[in-house]
Design a protein around this motif. Sequence first.
Motif, PDB file in Angstrom:
ATOM      1  N   MET A  23       0.857  -1.193   0.000  1.00  9.87           N
ATOM      2  CA  MET A  23       0.000   0.000   0.000  1.00  9.87           C
ATOM      3  C   MET A  23       0.892   1.242   0.000  1.00  9.87           C
ATOM      4  O   MET A  23       1.725   1.414   0.860  1.00  9.87           O
ATOM      5  CB  MET A  23      -0.848  -0.054   1.272  1.00  9.87           C
ATOM      6  CG  MET A  23      -1.644   1.169   1.518  1.00  9.87           C
ATOM      7  SD  MET A  23      -3.052   0.760   2.559  1.00  9.87           S
ATOM      8  CE  MET A  23      -2.370   0.941   4.172  1.00  9.87           C
ATOM      9  N   ASN A  24       0.720   2.082  -0.979  1.00  8.03           N
ATOM     10  CA  ASN A  24       1.527   3.291  -0.970  1.00  8.03           C
ATOM     11  C   ASN A  24       0.637   4.505  -0.717  1.00  8.03           C
ATOM     12  O   ASN A  24      -0.588   4.414  -0.696  1.00  8.03           O
ATOM     13  CB  ASN A  24       2.309   3.424  -2.275  1.00  8.03           C
ATOM     14  CG  ASN A  24       1.377   3.445  -3.463  1.00  8.03           C
ATOM     15  OD1 ASN A  24       0.288   4.011  -3.381  1.00  8.03           O
ATOM     16  ND2 ASN A  24       1.784   2.827  -4.553  1.00  8.03           N
ATOM     17  N   ARG A  25       1.317   5.619  -0.562  1.00 11.66           N
ATOM     18  CA  ARG A  25       0.579   6.798  -0.142  1.00 11.66           C
ATOM     19  C   ARG A  25      -0.444   7.265  -1.167  1.00 11.66           C
ATOM     20  O   ARG A  25      -1.562   7.623  -0.837  1.00 11.66           O
ATOM     21  CB  ARG A  25       1.555   7.940   0.126  1.00 11.66           C
ATOM     22  CG  ARG A  25       2.026   7.940   1.559  1.00 11.66           C
ATOM     23  CD  ARG A  25       3.248   8.805   1.658  1.00 11.66           C
ATOM     24  NE  ARG A  25       4.160   8.236   2.643  1.00 11.66           N
ATOM     25  CZ  ARG A  25       4.541   8.898   3.722  1.00 11.66           C
ATOM     26  NH1 ARG A  25       4.120  10.104   3.939  1.00 11.66           N
ATOM     27  NH2 ARG A  25       5.365   8.349   4.565  1.00 11.66           N
ATOM     28  N   LYS A  47      -2.128   5.694  -3.303  1.00 15.06           N
ATOM     29  CA  LYS A  47      -3.340   4.859  -3.306  1.00 15.06           C
ATOM     30  C   LYS A  47      -4.254   5.274  -2.164  1.00 15.06           C
ATOM     31  O   LYS A  47      -5.464   5.364  -2.311  1.00 15.06           O
ATOM     32  CB  LYS A  47      -2.924   3.382  -3.161  1.00 15.06           C
ATOM     33  CG  LYS A  47      -3.412   2.529  -4.325  1.00 15.06           C
ATOM     34  CD  LYS A  47      -3.259   1.066  -3.995  1.00 15.06           C
ATOM     35  CE  LYS A  47      -1.956   0.505  -4.528  1.00 15.06           C
ATOM     36  NZ  LYS A  47      -1.746  -0.899  -4.149  1.00 15.06           N
ATOM     37  N   ILE A  48      -3.622   5.529  -1.014  1.00 14.08           N
ATOM     38  CA  ILE A  48      -4.418   5.918   0.144  1.00 14.08           C
ATOM     39  C   ILE A  48      -5.092   7.261  -0.068  1.00 14.08           C
ATOM     40  O   ILE A  48      -6.254   7.456   0.249  1.00 14.08           O
ATOM     41  CB  ILE A  48      -3.519   5.946   1.393  1.00 14.08           C
ATOM     42  CG1 ILE A  48      -3.197   4.522   1.755  1.00 14.08           C
ATOM     43  CG2 ILE A  48      -4.191   6.688   2.534  1.00 14.08           C
ATOM     44  CD1 ILE A  48      -2.782   4.326   3.156  1.00 14.08           C
ATOM     45  N   PHE A  75      -8.034   6.857  -2.174  1.00 11.86           N
ATOM     46  CA  PHE A  75      -9.091   6.228  -1.393  1.00 11.86           C
ATOM     47  C   PHE A  75      -9.782   7.255  -0.500  1.00 11.86           C
ATOM     48  O   PHE A  75     -11.001   7.379  -0.492  1.00 11.86           O
ATOM     49  CB  PHE A  75      -8.466   5.114  -0.551  1.00 11.86           C
ATOM     50  CG  PHE A  75      -9.458   4.315   0.229  1.00 11.86           C
ATOM     51  CD1 PHE A  75     -10.370   3.511  -0.435  1.00 11.86           C
ATOM     52  CD2 PHE A  75      -9.478   4.363   1.608  1.00 11.86           C
ATOM     53  CE1 PHE A  75     -11.282   2.768   0.275  1.00 11.86           C
ATOM     54  CE2 PHE A  75     -10.396   3.623   2.316  1.00 11.86           C
ATOM     55  CZ  PHE A  75     -11.298   2.823   1.652  1.00 11.86           C
ATOM     56  N   LEU A 125     -13.625   8.874  -0.428  1.00 12.31           N
ATOM     57  CA  LEU A 125     -14.493   8.868   0.747  1.00 12.31           C
ATOM     58  C   LEU A 125     -15.030  10.270   1.025  1.00 12.31           C
ATOM     59  O   LEU A 125     -16.210  10.455   1.311  1.00 12.31           O
ATOM     60  CB  LEU A 125     -13.722   8.353   1.970  1.00 12.31           C
ATOM     61  CG  LEU A 125     -13.378   6.867   1.986  1.00 12.31           C
ATOM     62  CD1 LEU A 125     -12.757   6.478   3.309  1.00 12.31           C
ATOM     63  CD2 LEU A 125     -14.607   6.017   1.727  1.00 12.31           C
ATOM     64  N   THR A 178     -17.762  11.217  -1.289  1.00 15.97           N
ATOM     65  CA  THR A 178     -19.032  10.610  -0.886  1.00 15.97           C
ATOM     66  C   THR A 178     -19.670  11.395   0.252  1.00 15.97           C
ATOM     67  O   THR A 178     -20.873  11.621   0.282  1.00 15.97           O
ATOM     68  CB  THR A 178     -18.797   9.166  -0.406  1.00 15.97           C
ATOM     69  OG1 THR A 178     -17.769   8.596  -1.181  1.00 15.97           O
ATOM     70  CG2 THR A 178     -20.043   8.352  -0.527  1.00 15.97           C
ATOM     71  N   MET A 179     -18.804  11.822   1.166  1.00 17.72           N
ATOM     72  CA  MET A 179     -19.268  12.571   2.326  1.00 17.72           C
ATOM     73  C   MET A 179     -19.970  13.854   1.882  1.00 17.72           C
ATOM     74  O   MET A 179     -21.025  14.217   2.401  1.00 17.72           O
ATOM     75  CB  MET A 179     -18.047  12.897   3.190  1.00 17.72           C
ATOM     76  CG  MET A 179     -18.371  13.439   4.537  1.00 17.72           C
ATOM     77  SD  MET A 179     -19.211  12.233   5.538  1.00 17.72           S
ATOM     78  CE  MET A 179     -19.832  13.301   6.817  1.00 17.72           C
ATOM     79  N   MET A 230     -21.398  14.380  -0.892  1.00 17.24           N
ATOM     80  CA  MET A 230     -22.687  14.009  -1.475  1.00 17.24           C
ATOM     81  C   MET A 230     -23.754  13.862  -0.401  1.00 17.24           C
ATOM     82  O   MET A 230     -24.892  14.284  -0.567  1.00 17.24           O
ATOM     83  CB  MET A 230     -22.556  12.701  -2.259  1.00 17.24           C
ATOM     84  CG  MET A 230     -22.043  12.905  -3.665  1.00 17.24           C
ATOM     85  SD  MET A 230     -21.613  11.331  -4.438  1.00 17.24           S
ATOM     86  CE  MET A 230     -23.119  10.421  -4.238  1.00 17.24           C
ATOM     87  N   VAL A 231     -23.336  13.263   0.712  1.00 17.02           N
ATOM     88  CA  VAL A 231     -24.284  13.078   1.814  1.00 17.02           C
ATOM     89  C   VAL A 231     -24.813  14.426   2.270  1.00 17.02           C
ATOM     90  O   VAL A 231     -26.014  14.629   2.428  1.00 17.02           O
ATOM     91  CB  VAL A 231     -23.615  12.360   3.005  1.00 17.02           C
ATOM     92  CG1 VAL A 231     -24.558  12.318   4.185  1.00 17.02           C
ATOM     93  CG2 VAL A 231     -23.202  10.971   2.600  1.00 17.02           C
ATOM     94  N   THR A 270     -27.285  16.289  -0.198  1.00 17.85           N
ATOM     95  CA  THR A 270     -28.661  15.823  -0.352  1.00 17.85           C
ATOM     96  C   THR A 270     -29.559  16.322   0.759  1.00 17.85           C
ATOM     97  O   THR A 270     -30.759  16.197   0.681  1.00 17.85           O
ATOM     98  CB  THR A 270     -28.707  14.288  -0.374  1.00 17.85           C
ATOM     99  OG1 THR A 270     -27.916  13.813   0.705  1.00 17.85           O
ATOM    100  CG2 THR A 270     -28.186  13.727  -1.676  1.00 17.85           C
ATOM    101  N   GLN A 271     -28.940  16.895   1.811  1.00 24.58           N
ATOM    102  CA  GLN A 271     -29.766  17.346   2.924  1.00 24.58           C
ATOM    103  C   GLN A 271     -30.498  18.643   2.594  1.00 24.58           C
ATOM    104  O   GLN A 271     -31.539  18.934   3.165  1.00 24.58           O
ATOM    105  CB  GLN A 271     -28.914  17.541   4.172  1.00 24.58           C
ATOM    106  CG  GLN A 271     -28.200  16.303   4.632  1.00 24.58           C
ATOM    107  CD  GLN A 271     -29.122  15.161   4.929  1.00 24.58           C
ATOM    108  OE1 GLN A 271     -30.245  15.366   5.366  1.00 24.58           O
ATOM    109  NE2 GLN A 271     -28.684  13.948   4.667  1.00 24.58           N
TER     110      GLN A 271
END
Lengths: 276, 228, 348
Positions: free
Chosen positions: A1-3, A5-6, A9, A13, A16-17, A19-20, A23-24
């Motif tokens: 795992m390298n930086r 990639k993290i 990732f 995330l 996605t947050m 997006m949450v 929608t409110q």
Amino acid sequence: MNRSKIFTFISALIFTMIMVINTQAQDNSLMMATTTSTDNTGLLDYLIPHFEKQTDIVLKWTSTGTGKALKLGQNCDVDVLLVHAPSAEKKFIEKGYGKDRRQIMYNDFIIIGPANDPAGVKGKSISDVLITIKSRQALFMSRGDDSGTHKKEKQLWQESNIPLPDKENWYVQTGQGMLATINVAQEKEGYTMTDRGTYIKYQSYKGGNAPLKILVEGDSILLNQYSVLTLDPRNCANAKYDLALQFSDWMASQNGQDLIRDFKLLGQKLFIPNAK
Amino acid sequence: MDFIVAGFIKAIELLISGDRATWTAVWATIKVSTGSMLLSLGAGLPCGFVLGYFDFKGKKHLRTILDTMLALPTVFIGLAVYAFISRQGPLGELGLLFTLTGIAIGQTILAFPIVTAITATTIENIDHDLKLTLVSLGAGRRNIIATCLWEVRYGILAAAVTAYGRVLTEVGISMMVGGNIKYHTRTITTAIALETNKGLFADGIALGLVLIMIAFIVNLSLSFLRKQ
Amino acid sequence: MTNNIQVTRKNPAYHLKDIQHYYGNTKVLDIDDLKIEKGSITGLIGPNGSGKSTLLKLLAFAQKPTLGQIFYKGRLELPFSSSIRSKITLLTQKPYLLKRTVFENIVYGLKIRKEKNNLEKRVAEALLNVGLDYQDFATRFWHELSGGEAQRVAMAARLILKPEVLLLDEPIASVDIESAGLIRQASLNARKNWGTTLVIASHDLQWLYSICDHQLSIFKGNIFSTGVENIITGPFEKSDQKTLIKKLEDGQIITLNAPSQTASTAIIRKKNICLALEKQSGNGHINQLSGHITSMLLEKKSETIVAAISVHDLSLIVLLSPDQINRLDLYPGKKVILYFHSHDVEWI
């Protein structure tokens, strides 16, 4: 795992947050508390898309017992109510929580039970049915959740001059919605009281051949009136009174009433519109 | 037994046909679990580090409290969050009841002790020679903390996966705080509860399969990150 | 080799004063006064748990002694001070490799020092110093190394820093002969090229003697700057008020003057032991023990020979001159008699 990639990732995330959170933010949304019967029958799934299309209002609903729905209105956690417990509704308005109450539709309550009717209640009057059930100690499923149906059921015991048998072994309080309670009655081969709409829905799930049959119906005391209540802005300044009124108007409109009349399962009407 | 087989068939039908109710529940689940996992990582990692790395007075009591929090039932968290964010509650003004954000807050409370406890344990279990090695290579305090965290990244990943698994599968908070609103706050777990209440086992099983699939994909992508 | 470097002799690299170190209530180090010269290579000998690792940690300023002071180049220093952190480096017994590539492990110290130039060339040099090929090893991960390779990578990570002081704790405990040779050479090169001061703890006396200028032996936290000394552990039996005896299983008896305070371990300095080929008649205060020579090592600086004699299950060490060895025709395996006086004993 390298930086890298993290980082990819983590940024995914975070995206996605966001997006949450996005929608409110909806201002034209109306929050409704309603009874399990309007939800379980599928009436709202059928009706609300028409409403949203014609008014541009997004209606969200949470289905619960009428008692809790009224509480949600009192706490201003919702904007509008669709419930079926007329006397509790009137008190709700008298206390200054609700403003307008508009009758929309009705159906009726029925007593259902196993097809072989072990206690022999078929065709009897309501008070005879309850007296028989009590004397035979036949299993009776109660919603036990302070819903409109539960309020009605308690009223029936009272009017039959039988103290509420809530400590009896044969009196089972499920604490759940109408369909769930019918399913419990089916599993335990007991009797229960339900609104006709939910029963028809239950029949349709069982392919029209449900183990539980209608045993008692037609008594005028069994009428089940549904109404829309708006909240009093003096109690709930944040509640969207205008949108709630729009919903109430639409439900009582010719269009809304026609749609309710056309809602059928297994060829049977579930609700009969009666807005004035 | 038929309804179990029917469940599998229905699951595939629902997903392929793009059934709106199913897909909104799937999205709601993913969004809210991911959000609460990130929040709980953000809060739990530093707390876990402090708890695992430093020795201080009252540390044992904190661990006891943390261990108790690990056992908090979701319905209790649901009730507490409900009481706080209801219009009558102290945070009522924010209008968070019946929103995904509300659920995320509850689930963050659920996942925070998990993340904190796992991080603390991971940090505590760091090879004793690591700190000595870093010091002897000339690392200052900030270097040591950063390197230690990077060294235990797999432990932190495990914390994230565990937290995700927990929030993905909980139903109490989602039901009480979210209100199970169709197309909005209905998550897969609350939908399953509803379908089971309705006696629609096939639909419940179908949604359960979807949930397992999500869990599988999440674990798969994390194990890809982890590959040694 | 020390002749090659210019060393200011004014202050030693280390000066330890009145050091006492405790773990809980247990005293693990007790050093009155110890100096380690700049550019010297010091061997540290002692059984497990004797305090070697603790001493190295103190020298690395990774721990603060419970009592006492440590001067580095004449200055009193405290643990973790940034001024010395970058000059002194310790290779621990089980070196911890970061969960990264070999390259990243080796440049870690440089990155902390914010040095970014010629990293590849410097890593290649450091790897070469420990006999590893850059192409082959730089991109490997920590889990793709054997024990010996990991030890050498850890060594390279220290060498690349060109430290003023290099502290090695059992550097060859888990490596093969080839690696041991490479680590030896790398240690000697460090002094030659950068004037590095080394302190090396090892169980392998032969290897250690081939590197260091002098030895310190350490036992139960006590330092003997004369190198390895003979340690006789109990149980002892009371013979009379003033003497204790230890019976060896082969029937030989060691008689020692009893300690004035409670003590359980006897130290007999190697300088106090004489060697002969035959027993003589003597008084009861002279111990005469027969045994075999097992090994002979040259102490580089003093040009004396350290011989190990096995007396049943004890191994005793004596100092011999080359002349003595010639005269008595000593060689490993030869039967000899050791003499020492029963009052030549120190108790700890």
